[in-house]
Design a protein around this motif. Structure first.
Motif, mmCIF file in Angstrom:
data_model
loop_
_atom_site.group_PDB
_atom_site.id
_atom_site.type_symbol
_atom_site.label_atom_id
_atom_site.label_comp_id
_atom_site.label_asym_id
_atom_site.label_seq_id
_atom_site.Cartn_x
_atom_site.Cartn_y
_atom_site.Cartn_z
ATOM 1 N N HIS A 1 70.909 0.345 29.835
ATOM 2 C CA HIS A 1 70.857 0.376 28.374
ATOM 3 C C HIS A 1 71.270 -0.985 27.828
ATOM 4 N N ARG A 2 70.620 -1.411 26.750
ATOM 5 C CA ARG A 2 70.737 -2.815 26.379
ATOM 6 C C ARG A 2 72.154 -3.222 26.010
ATOM 7 N N SER A 3 72.950 -2.307 25.480
ATOM 8 C CA SER A 3 74.314 -2.700 25.123
ATOM 9 C C SER A 3 75.194 -2.896 26.363
ATOM 10 N N TYR A 4 74.744 -2.389 27.509
ATOM 11 C CA TYR A 4 75.505 -2.560 28.745
ATOM 12 C C TYR A 4 74.945 -3.684 29.615
ATOM 13 N N ALA A 5 73.839 -4.304 29.160
ATOM 14 C CA ALA A 5 73.114 -5.222 30.032
ATOM 15 C C ALA A 5 73.951 -6.436 30.422
ATOM 16 N N GLU A 6 74.627 -7.014 29.442
ATOM 17 C CA GLU A 6 75.397 -8.223 29.742
ATOM 18 C C GLU A 6 76.567 -7.890 30.671
ATOM 19 N N TYR A 7 77.200 -6.757 30.395
ATOM 20 C CA TYR A 7 78.303 -6.330 31.271
ATOM 21 C C TYR A 7 77.806 -6.154 32.704
ATOM 22 N N LEU A 8 76.667 -5.462 32.856
ATOM 23 C CA LEU A 8 76.166 -5.201 34.204
ATOM 24 C C LEU A 8 75.747 -6.500 34.890
ATOM 25 N N THR B 1 72.617 7.330 37.528
ATOM 26 C CA THR B 1 73.961 7.374 38.074
ATOM 27 C C THR B 1 74.827 6.318 37.392
ATOM 28 N N LEU B 2 76.014 6.101 37.946
ATOM 29 C CA LEU B 2 76.918 5.087 37.402
ATOM 30 C C LEU B 2 76.969 3.903 38.357
ATOM 31 N N LEU B 3 76.884 2.725 37.804
ATOM 32 C CA LEU B 3 77.023 1.495 38.600
ATOM 33 C C LEU B 3 78.067 0.642 37.902
ATOM 34 N N GLY B 4 79.167 0.371 38.608
ATOM 35 C CA GLY B 4 80.263 -0.342 37.960
ATOM 36 C C GLY B 4 80.716 0.399 36.716
ATOM 37 N N ARG B 5 80.723 1.718 36.775
ATOM 38 C CA ARG B 5 81.130 2.643 35.709
ATOM 39 C C ARG B 5 80.169 2.682 34.532
ATOM 40 N N LYS C 1 58.407 -5.381 16.643
ATOM 41 C CA LYS C 1 57.304 -6.336 16.711
ATOM 42 C C LYS C 1 57.589 -7.355 17.821
ATOM 43 N N PRO C 2 56.562 -7.653 18.644
ATOM 44 C CA PRO C 2 56.793 -8.545 19.782
ATOM 45 C C PRO C 2 57.449 -9.870 19.411
ATOM 46 N N PHE C 3 57.151 -10.410 18.226
ATOM 47 C CA PHE C 3 57.742 -11.709 17.904
ATOM 48 C C PHE C 3 59.195 -11.583 17.442
ATOM 49 N N LEU C 4 59.636 -10.353 17.146
ATOM 50 C CA LEU C 4 61.016 -10.153 16.709
ATOM 51 C C LEU C 4 61.935 -9.716 17.847
ATOM 52 N N ARG C 5 61.360 -9.107 18.864
ATOM 53 C CA ARG C 5 62.214 -8.495 19.881
ATOM 54 C C ARG C 5 62.855 -9.563 20.763
ATOM 55 N N GLN C 6 63.983 -9.166 21.312
ATOM 56 C CA GLN C 6 64.735 -10.096 22.118
ATOM 57 C C GLN C 6 65.384 -9.320 23.259
ATOM 58 N N SER C 7 65.357 -9.906 24.424
ATOM 59 C CA SER C 7 66.032 -9.263 25.547
ATOM 60 C C SER C 7 67.530 -9.242 25.278
ATOM 61 N N PRO C 8 68.228 -8.187 25.727
ATOM 62 C CA PRO C 8 69.686 -8.166 25.530
ATOM 63 C C PRO C 8 70.392 -9.254 26.328
ATOM 64 N N LEU C 9 69.677 -9.901 27.251
ATOM 65 C CA LEU C 9 70.283 -10.979 28.032
ATOM 66 C C LEU C 9 69.775 -12.350 27.578
ATOM 67 N N ALA C 10 69.070 -12.386 26.442
ATOM 68 C CA ALA C 10 68.448 -13.636 25.991
ATOM 69 C C ALA C 10 69.483 -14.739 25.786
ATOM 70 N N HIS C 11 70.665 -14.350 25.271
ATOM 71 C CA HIS C 11 71.668 -15.368 24.963
ATOM 72 C C HIS C 11 72.269 -16.009 26.206
ATOM 73 N N LEU C 12 72.008 -15.449 27.383
ATOM 74 C CA LEU C 12 72.511 -16.060 28.626
ATOM 75 C C LEU C 12 71.589 -17.171 29.114
ATOM 76 N N HIS C 13 70.405 -17.251 28.508
ATOM 77 C CA HIS C 13 69.428 -18.297 28.869
ATOM 78 C C HIS C 13 69.185 -18.338 30.376
ATOM 79 N N LEU C 14 68.853 -17.186 30.918
ATOM 80 C CA LEU C 14 68.667 -17.084 32.370
ATOM 81 C C LEU C 14 67.553 -17.988 32.851
ATOM 82 N N GLU C 15 66.560 -18.234 31.971
ATOM 83 C CA GLU C 15 65.446 -19.075 32.405
ATOM 84 C C GLU C 15 65.932 -20.480 32.762
ATOM 85 N N ALA C 16 67.025 -20.927 32.159
ATOM 86 C CA ALA C 16 67.538 -22.258 32.444
ATOM 87 C C ALA C 16 68.263 -22.311 33.779
ATOM 88 N N ARG C 17 68.596 -21.131 34.319
ATOM 89 C CA ARG C 17 69.359 -21.123 35.577
ATOM 90 C C ARG C 17 68.456 -21.109 36.801
#
Lengths: 93, 210
Positions: B186-193, B158-162, B3-19
């Motif tokens: 893939h969302r579990s790799y998003a923060e790493y990438l 392909t692979l980027l940074g493994r 549901k749109p109100f439940l979903r969250q970007s895997p990078l949400a916790h980085l608060h990119l909008e504040a940067r």
């Protein structure tokens, strides 16, 4: 590092692939008719030649397709790759 | 479907909008980067040799299916189809479009043997552009991204940074040497990438895009 020519994507680095063992091993038509030794032979026994070897690979980080490769196990020279169901290329039979 | 109100970007916790910098940010920065979360993504499987399948896709989406390996069709930012394999494609659209795209495809491909799967939340998209974008990718990617062999409209798994990514070049300006890429991760790799990109781009200056 091998440069492996995927039959679908073209040449890619070996790290994108996984090796899948010997190719062209046919499942017995009538498994019930086999003795334990014959079944074990089908399941476990693989050739380990020095020289030309047909093996399966999967382009795990690319198109995720399985394909066959003919490789020289002594020199690592890749003689050719071909799709599942196809015959090995000339010079690799 | 999430549901749109439940979903969250895997990078949400980085608060990119504040940067985000004021205005256009750093004009000299070699790298411009942004997250484009929640893109609609539909995995389509079918037979490229079947004319009914090709026509059905074109009728439903208004763009043709890319049958040539490692290519994309459609306009970046709009509806696109990315080649994933010889019988597999990824239809990409703006956020919240997945249900609509699937219903259009279902109607057009009703009698055919196809698979349609909504995989929208499986990946997020990191948009990378700028004069040094290609150089940054070269640090962790074995694909030859030089304009002589790779250009806009090409897409590779392909692979980027493994880590596994779907890399799509969306733009290239020969005059300035600036390129733009969509990196589907893939969302579990998003923060790493993301941290990999920040690190690789440090020497060129990294500006956030809004």
């Amino acid at each position: 590092m091998l440069l492996i020519p995927c039959p679908y994507c073209g040449e890619r680095e070996e790290t994108e692939f996984h090796h899948g063992g010997e190719a062209h091993i046919e499942r017995p038509q009538d498994p019930d008719a086999l003795s334990d030794a014959e079944w074990a032979n089908y399941i476990f026994m693989r050739t380990n030649p020095k020289g030309l070897f047909h093996e399966r690979w999967v382009h795990a980080a690319g198109c995720r397709r399985w394909f066959n490769m003919a490789r020289n196990t002594a020199t690592n020279a890749i003689i050719g790759t071909y799709k599942i169901g196809e015959k090995p290329p000339k010079g690799a039979r | 479907m999430v549901k749109p109100f439940l979903r969250q970007s895997p990078l949400a916790h980085l608060h990119l909008e504040a940067r985000r910098p004021l205005g256009d940010g750093l004009p000299e920065a070699g790298i411009h980067v942004a997250e484009r979360p929640h893109r609609s993504q539909i995995a389509v499987r079918g037979q490229a040799t079947d004319p009914a399948f090709l026509q059905g896709i074109e009728k439903a989406l208004g763009i043709s299916l890319p049958t040539e390996a490692c290519t994309a069709s459609g306009k970046p930012g709009d509806l696109q189809v990315l080649w994933m394999g010889p019988d597999e494609w990824l239809v990409v659209g703006g956020p919240d479009n997945a249900a609509l795209i699937i219903s259009k495809l279902t109607t057009a491909l009703v009698d055919l043997q196809v698979a349609l799967v909504d995989v929208s939340e499986s990946r997020t998209v990191i948009e990378l552009s700028g004069k040094q974008a290609r150089v940054v990718l070269d640090k962790g990617c074995s694909i030859d991204l030089h304009p002589r062999s790779f250009g806009p409209g090409q897409v590779v798994n392909t692979l980027l940074g493994r880590g596994h990514v779907l890399l799509h070049q969306t733009d290239h300006e020969p005059a300035s040497g600036s390129s733009a890429y969509d990196i589907y991760v893939h969302r579990s790799y998003a923060e790493y990438l993301w941290s990999w990109i920040e690190d690789a781009a440090r020497e060129y200056g990294l500006a956030m895009r809004s």
